[in-house]
Design an enzyme around this catalytic site. Structure first.
Site, short mmCIF file in Angstrom:
data_model
loop_
_atom_site.label_atom_id
_atom_site.label_comp_id
_atom_site.label_asym_id
_atom_site.label_seq_id
_atom_site.Cartn_x
_atom_site.Cartn_y
_atom_site.Cartn_z
N LYS A 123 0.55 -1.06 -0.26
CA LYS A 123 0.05 -0.25 -0.41
C LYS A 123 0.52 1.34 -0.27
O LYS A 123 2.04 1.67 0.59
CB LYS A 123 -1.02 -0.22 1.43
CG LYS A 123 -1.80 1.55 1.63
CD LYS A 123 -2.64 0.77 2.32
CE LYS A 123 -3.49 2.58 2.37
NZ LYS A 123 -4.74 2.23 3.30
N ASP A 228 -13.43 4.31 9.73
CA ASP A 228 -13.44 4.71 8.58
C ASP A 228 -14.11 3.50 8.31
O ASP A 228 -13.66 2.98 7.06
CB ASP A 228 -13.16 5.15 7.73
CG ASP A 228 -13.32 5.29 6.17
OD1 ASP A 228 -13.83 5.67 5.48
OD2 ASP A 228 -12.44 5.59 5.19
P1 ADP Z 1 -7.60 3.56 1.16
O1 ADP Z 1 -7.02 4.38 2.30
O2 ADP Z 1 -6.88 4.41 -0.13
O3 ADP Z 1 -9.05 3.27 1.49
P2 ADP Z 1 -7.44 0.52 1.64
O4 ADP Z 1 -6.37 0.36 2.49
O5 ADP Z 1 -8.65 1.17 1.62
O6 ADP Z 1 -6.98 2.25 1.52
O7 ADP Z 1 -7.12 0.11 0.24
C1 ADP Z 1 -8.41 0.18 -0.78
C2 ADP Z 1 -8.40 -1.43 -1.76
O8 ADP Z 1 -6.89 -1.67 -1.54
C3 ADP Z 1 -9.75 -1.54 -0.55
O9 ADP Z 1 -10.75 -1.75 -0.70
C4 ADP Z 1 -9.23 -3.48 -0.90
O10 ADP Z 1 -9.70 -3.50 -1.57
C5 ADP Z 1 -7.81 -2.87 -1.92
N1 ADP Z 1 -7.35 -4.00 -0.28
C6 ADP Z 1 -6.37 -3.43 0.71
N2 ADP Z 1 -5.71 -3.93 1.36
C7 ADP Z 1 -5.97 -5.18 1.08
C8 ADP Z 1 -5.06 -6.35 1.20
N3 ADP Z 1 -4.58 -6.85 2.48
N4 ADP Z 1 -5.53 -7.69 0.80
C9 ADP Z 1 -6.30 -7.74 -0.41
N5 ADP Z 1 -7.12 -6.04 -0.60
C10 ADP Z 1 -6.05 -4.90 -0.16
MG MG Z 2 -10.61 2.56 2.50
#
Ligand code: ADP
Ligand code: MG
Length: 378
Positions: A123, A228
């Site tokens: 991420k 959130d």
């Molecule tokens: P943001 O802070 O930009 O909202 P998120 O952490 O919510 O970012 O991640 C965005 C998207 O990426 C999530 O809605 C999910 O679909 C995917 N995602 C995030 N972390 C994971 C993970 N550990 N495994 C699989 N998919 C993930």
């Molecule tokens: Mg998110």
């Protein structure tokens, strides 16, 4: 914006890395870094650095811009990505890159693999990003440094997220396992499931509702609120268990507006279940029913965050006392270079660059003795 060009990583050499790291250091107290200062901190000959900087500009890892007082270089998003990915690669946390799997509100999400071929989730936090023209009007997070604010915010956002994820994982909350982080990037377990946005039918809606509400209560009892808790941040596994993600905006149940955030998370779940599954229940948790049994909030706060950082980040996520929108433009600029002539600071940066370079060389040597696959990064 946000595309991850990993091929660039392969073209860059140690000197490029040295120059980028020098600019990263200098951006702590410079909006734009003069070439001569970059040369000094990178510990390279001025002429040599100019050639390297030109190439880095071409690849858009740094940008050359005109400032009010003087012109200079700054790190771009891509340049910052490169530094973080390089560090994670050097440590062996990342071995190869996969695909982009998501674009969040404030992040880009990719799959990566480690040396054993285990798929992981990367991420990249991207906070406070605006194009250069807007930056002048953007809130100034440092009191003086504007261009550095996205860098600063993205980094503390990732650090904070990693700290919460670690504390939660250690307590066996259903969250991805945190693996590693550098700057604005975190590596975590790849969740095998789908975000609730994509889950249109659930076998046992009651059960999922209870699981989610119990999760909110368990978090609250530990001293935290997700902040959130929505269908984008709840993933559901194949056996219908929820896994919570996305933690940089988490806050303490001792926060002055804690109750409001708690109720918002709870009502979010209620509204979602009504809208999505036609499910309604009068059974839902209340803030006053929480019984604190842990101090997760305090633990995270003490794990290397200053109060000031906390405030800056929470203001960014939840809105805060940003009454300084019309900031006094020019008066700030003169403050930027207070430390330019501070030989001690420069020497300190120089040492840090040396350390980063040394670490990278050790890793590269180790890598060279291994056989490589085509995706490998050096
Ligand atoms: P943001 O802070 O930009 O909202 P998120 O952490 O919510 O970012 O991640 C965005 C998207 O990426 C999530 O809605 C999910 O679909 C995917 N995602 C995030 N972390 C994971 C993970 N550990 N495994 C699989 N998919 C993930
Ligand atoms: Mg998110």
């Amino acid at each position: 914006m946000g595309k991850l060009n990993v091929t660039i990583l392969r073209y860059l050499n140690k000197e490029d890395f040295r120059v980028l790291t020098a600019i990263e250091m200098l951006m702590k107290n410079h909006e734009l870094c003069p070439g001569s200062l970059v040369a000094s901190v990178a510990n390279l000959k001025a002429g040599g650095v100019h050639k390297l900087l030109k190439e880095l500009c071409k690849h858009r890892l740094v940008a050359y811009e005109r400032g009010k007082k003087f012109d200079g270089y700054r790190l771009t998003n891509t340049g910052y990505d490169y530094l973080a990915l390089k560090a994670l690669t050097m440590r062996g946390s990342i071995y190869s890159f996969g695909n982009q799997i998501g674009i969040g509100k404030e992040s880009n999400i990719y799959t990566v693999s480690d040396e054993e071929g285990t798929q992981l989730c990367l991420k990249l936090h991207r906070l406070g990003r605006t194009c250069f023209r807007n930056i002048k009007n953007k809130r100034d997070y440092h009191g003086k440094r504007k261009n550095a604010s996205w860098l600063y915010l993205s980094r503390i956002s990732a650090t904070r997220e990693f700290a919460y994820m670690k504390a939660l994982y250690e307590r066996e909350f259903p969250v991805p396992k945190p693996i590693d982080f550098s700057r604005h990037c975190i590596i975590m377990e790849l969740v095998k499931g789908y975000p609730m946005t994509q889950v249109d039918c659930v076998e046992d809606v009651d059960q999922l509702y209870d699981d989610l509400m119990n999760l909110i209560v368990r978090l609250g009892n530990a001293g935290v609120i997700h902040g959130d808790f929505n269908e984008f941040n709840i993933m559901v596994t194949d056996d219908a268990k929820p896994i919570l993600i996305d933690f940089p905006q988490m806050l303490s149940t001792s926060h002055p507006n804690a109750q409001m955030y708690f109720d918002r998370d709870v009502n979010g779940v209620r509204d979602l279940f009504k809208k999505k599954y036609g499910f309604e229940s009068e059974d839902y948790p209340k803030f006053e029913d929480l019984e604190r049994d842990d101090h997760l909030d305090v633990e995270v706060l003490c794990s290397g965050f200053t109060k000031e950082m906390e405030k800056d980040l929470l203001d960014e996520y939840h809105g805060g006392s940003s009454d300084d929108d019309d900031d006094e433009e020019s008066s700030n600029e003169s403050d930027l270079d207070t430390e330019v002539n501070n030989e001690e600071t420069i020497d300190n940066y120089r040492k840090q660059v040396e350390l980063e370079v040394k670490l990278s060389e050790e890793k590269v040597k180790k890598e060279e003795s291994k056989n490589k696959n085509s995706n490998i990064l050096k």
